[in-house]
Design a protein around this motif. Structure first.
Motif, short mmCIF file in Angstrom:
data_model
loop_
_atom_site.label_atom_id
_atom_site.label_comp_id
_atom_site.label_asym_id
_atom_site.label_seq_id
_atom_site.Cartn_x
_atom_site.Cartn_y
_atom_site.Cartn_z
N ASN A 66 24.70 71.12 -49.62
CA ASN A 66 25.39 71.16 -50.88
C ASN A 66 24.78 72.88 -52.00
OD1 ASN A 66 27.40 69.39 -50.90
ND2 ASN A 66 26.07 67.60 -51.84
N LYS A 67 23.56 71.80 -51.22
CA LYS A 67 22.87 73.11 -52.42
C LYS A 67 23.18 75.18 -51.74
CE LYS A 67 18.40 74.53 -53.88
NZ LYS A 67 16.63 73.86 -54.51
N TYR A 68 23.50 75.00 -50.67
CA TYR A 68 24.08 76.17 -49.63
C TYR A 68 25.27 76.77 -49.75
CZ TYR A 68 25.60 79.30 -46.09
OH TYR A 68 25.85 80.20 -45.08
N LYS A 69 26.37 75.33 -50.01
CA LYS A 69 27.72 75.67 -50.65
C LYS A 69 27.62 76.52 -52.17
CE LYS A 69 30.73 72.29 -48.97
NZ LYS A 69 31.56 71.14 -49.38
N GLU A 70 26.80 75.84 -53.17
CA GLU A 70 26.45 76.71 -54.28
C GLU A 70 25.89 77.83 -54.22
OE1 GLU A 70 24.42 74.51 -57.34
OE2 GLU A 70 25.04 71.92 -56.63
N ASN A 71 25.39 77.93 -53.59
CA ASN A 71 24.28 79.35 -53.52
C ASN A 71 25.25 80.14 -53.06
OD1 ASN A 71 21.94 78.69 -54.73
ND2 ASN A 71 21.13 78.49 -52.89
N PHE A 72 26.65 79.79 -52.05
CA PHE A 72 27.46 80.82 -51.00
C PHE A 72 28.19 81.55 -52.40
CE2 PHE A 72 31.13 81.71 -48.65
CZ PHE A 72 30.49 82.59 -47.77
N LYS A 73 28.67 80.05 -53.11
CA LYS A 73 29.75 80.52 -54.03
C LYS A 73 29.74 81.58 -55.34
CE LYS A 73 32.51 76.71 -54.45
NZ LYS A 73 32.57 74.68 -54.63
N LYS A 74 28.05 81.63 -55.37
CA LYS A 74 27.82 82.42 -56.06
C LYS A 74 27.87 83.98 -55.20
CE LYS A 74 24.65 79.08 -59.39
NZ LYS A 74 23.26 78.60 -59.50
#
Length: 172
Positions: free
Chosen positions: A7-15
């Motif tokens: 979940n943290k990786y997805k958020e950082n990837f979107k940013k």
């Protein structure tokens, strides 16, 4: 734990994807600017004439001037047979049409060439005239004035003399 990391990786990837997109768009913009400047630089500097062509053109211009002056002077009363030597300096200069932003105006289809606005001929630096009547002061003065007006020269740049008698006999 793995889910939390995902979940943290997805958020950082979107940013980060926005940053990646901005970087890619910036790089594409810089490439477009570089490519357009490469194409414009070839239009801004017109091709120069080869020196060999310029020398031929310069010699042809000098010979044409000599012929025209000889023909004109030969028609003046008292001059008689005449020979003319013209000396010139420099070569033809091409002046190209330019737009307000200093870019050259181009013409042509696939092979664009700069539009020639005017051509400056080489500068006439002196004229020597040898004629049958060159020994008479009245004829000399007439020839000096005619050549001065025709070529835009000061009389100090013109020399008038009598044609040698052996040169006259050889052609007779």
């Amino acid at each position: 734990m793995l889910r939390k990391f995902w979940n943290k990786y997805k958020e950082n990837f979107k940013k980060d994807i926005l940053v990646h997109i901005l970087v890619i768009v910036g790089i594409l913009g810089i490439l477009c600017i570089l490519l357009s400047s490469c194409f414009e630089s070839s239009q801004e500097q017109p091709e120069t004439q080869e020196s060999e062509h310029a020398e031929i053109s310069q010699e042809a211009y000098r010979l044409q001037l000599q012929e025209q002056l000889a023909e004109m002077l030969g028609n003046i009363t008292g001059v008689g047979k005449v020979e003319v030597l013209v000396t010139i300096q420099g070569s033809e200069a091409y002046h190209y049409a330019q737009e307000a932003d200093s870019r050259y105006v181009t013409v042509g289809g696939s092979q664009k060439e700069a539009l020639v606005e005017s051509v400056s001929h080489p500068e006439i630096t002196g004229v020597v005239v040898a004629c049958e009547g060159g020994g008479k002061s009245t004829v000399q003065e007439t020839v000096y004035q005619a050549v001065s007006v025709a070529c835009g020269l000061r009389t100090a740049q013109i020399y008038v003399t009598q044609l040698e008698q052996t040169a006259i006999r050889k052609e007779s």
